[in-house]
Design a protein around this motif. Structure first.
Motif, PDB file in Angstrom:
ATOM      1  N   ILE A  43       0.592  -1.313  -0.457  1.00  0.00           N
ATOM      2  CA  ILE A  43       0.133   0.181   0.303  1.00  0.00           C
ATOM      3  C   ILE A  43       0.980   1.169  -0.297  1.00  0.00           C
ATOM      4  O   ILE A  43       0.114   1.755  -0.874  1.00  0.00           O
ATOM      5  CB  ILE A  43      -0.785   0.241   1.227  1.00  0.00           C
ATOM      6  N   ALA A  44       2.095   1.266   0.709  1.00  0.00           N
ATOM      7  CA  ALA A  44       3.298   1.899   0.859  1.00  0.00           C
ATOM      8  C   ALA A  44       3.281   3.013  -0.579  1.00  0.00           C
ATOM      9  O   ALA A  44       3.700   3.402  -1.353  1.00  0.00           O
ATOM     10  CB  ALA A  44       4.053   2.316   2.042  1.00  0.00           C
ATOM     11  N   ALA A  45       3.557   1.877  -1.644  1.00  0.00           N
ATOM     12  CA  ALA A  45       4.497   1.602  -2.436  1.00  0.00           C
ATOM     13  C   ALA A  45       3.735   2.179  -3.455  1.00  0.00           C
ATOM     14  O   ALA A  45       4.261   2.965  -4.148  1.00  0.00           O
ATOM     15  CB  ALA A  45       4.638   0.539  -2.924  1.00  0.00           C
ATOM     16  N   VAL A  46       2.034   2.009  -3.309  1.00  0.00           N
ATOM     17  CA  VAL A  46       1.627   2.822  -4.484  1.00  0.00           C
ATOM     18  C   VAL A  46       0.856   4.015  -4.463  1.00  0.00           C
ATOM     19  O   VAL A  46      -0.248   4.110  -4.741  1.00  0.00           O
ATOM     20  CB  VAL A  46       0.511   1.655  -4.873  1.00  0.00           C
ATOM     21  N   THR A  47       0.518   4.393  -2.960  1.00  0.00           N
ATOM     22  CA  THR A  47      -0.154   5.914  -2.352  1.00  0.00           C
ATOM     23  C   THR A  47       0.912   6.827  -2.521  1.00  0.00           C
ATOM     24  O   THR A  47       2.108   6.845  -1.512  1.00  0.00           O
ATOM     25  CB  THR A  47       0.100   5.204  -0.789  1.00  0.00           C
ATOM     26  N   ASP A  48       0.802   7.831  -3.393  1.00  0.00           N
ATOM     27  CA  ASP A  48       1.234   9.261  -3.770  1.00  0.00           C
ATOM     28  C   ASP A  48       1.096   9.586  -2.706  1.00  0.00           C
ATOM     29  O   ASP A  48       0.689   9.898  -1.432  1.00  0.00           O
ATOM     30  CB  ASP A  48      -0.119   9.940  -4.182  1.00  0.00           C
ATOM     31  N   GLY A  49       2.443   9.760  -2.552  1.00  0.00           N
ATOM     32  CA  GLY A  49       3.345  10.904  -1.393  1.00  0.00           C
ATOM     33  C   GLY A  49       4.170  10.397  -0.138  1.00  0.00           C
ATOM     34  O   GLY A  49       4.281  10.212   0.732  1.00  0.00           O
ATOM     35  N   VAL A  50       4.097   9.244  -0.461  1.00  0.00           N
ATOM     36  CA  VAL A  50       4.059   8.540   1.006  1.00  0.00           C
ATOM     37  C   VAL A  50       5.992   8.202   1.257  1.00  0.00           C
ATOM     38  O   VAL A  50       6.508   8.526   2.309  1.00  0.00           O
ATOM     39  CB  VAL A  50       3.021   6.539   1.307  1.00  0.00           C
ATOM     40  N   GLY A  51       5.946   7.238   0.092  1.00  0.00           N
ATOM     41  CA  GLY A  51       7.195   7.441   0.029  1.00  0.00           C
ATOM     42  C   GLY A  51       7.909   6.083   0.306  1.00  0.00           C
ATOM     43  O   GLY A  51       7.574   5.297   1.543  1.00  0.00           O
ATOM     44  N   PRO A  52       9.393   5.948   1.108  1.00  0.00           N
ATOM     45  CA  PRO A  52       9.703   4.661   1.586  1.00  0.00           C
ATOM     46  C   PRO A  52       9.171   4.482   3.024  1.00  0.00           C
ATOM     47  O   PRO A  52       9.138   5.867   3.717  1.00  0.00           O
ATOM     48  CB  PRO A  52      11.220   4.730   1.425  1.00  0.00           C
TER      49      PRO A  52
END
Length: 149
Positions: A43-52
């Protein structure tokens, strides 16, 4: 909860082998926690603005932080003390995230108090609803105007 011998320090760096920490859990719970970890990372990888994400241990629990972007609230995952049939995803109790989760998925997810999404070790996990809640947590500060710009 893993046995005391398997406990790692209260806080480990993102480069520490946090996934090894899961080895201290019983097999069924370990499988579920690793699947939840994979969902959080996906989910983190595909959610805009989250980053690593920084993956660390906080209070002896696997934790996921948006340290680089500051976009979201920390997510922790763990087994339930005294309840081997369940595990949980935890969010900060003062974030208000549980109110959002309840409004959206109160009829789908088992939400406890102001911090826990309780999940069955044996049984179906509503992955779409859970994934959306994860995305909401990982973008909480940004959505509330508090993330780094």
């Amino acid at each position: 909860m893993p046995p005391a011998a398997a406990q790692s320090p209260t806080e480990a760096s993102a480069t520490a082998p946090v996934p090894v920490f899961y080895d201290g859990y019983p097999a069924g719970l370990r499988t579920r926690l690793l699947a939840l970890r994979a969902l959080i990372l996906r989910i983190a990888a595909v959610t805009d603005g989250v980053g690593p994400l920084d993956e660390t241990l906080k209070w002896g629990q696997p934790s996921f932080l948006t340290r680089q972007t500051g976009s979201g609230s920390t997510i922790r995952i763990d087994g339930r003390r005294g309840d081997p049939a369940h595990y949980a995803l935890y969010v900060h109790c003062r974030s208000g995230l549980m109110d959002e989760f309840r409004a959206l998925y109160g009829d789908v997810l088992h939400l406890e108090g102001d911090r826990a999404v309780v999940l069955p070790v044996d049984g179906e996990v509503p992955e779409d609803a859970l994934g959306h809640c994860i995305a909401l947590a990982l973008t909480h500060h940004r959505r509330k105007g508090r993330g780094r710009r």
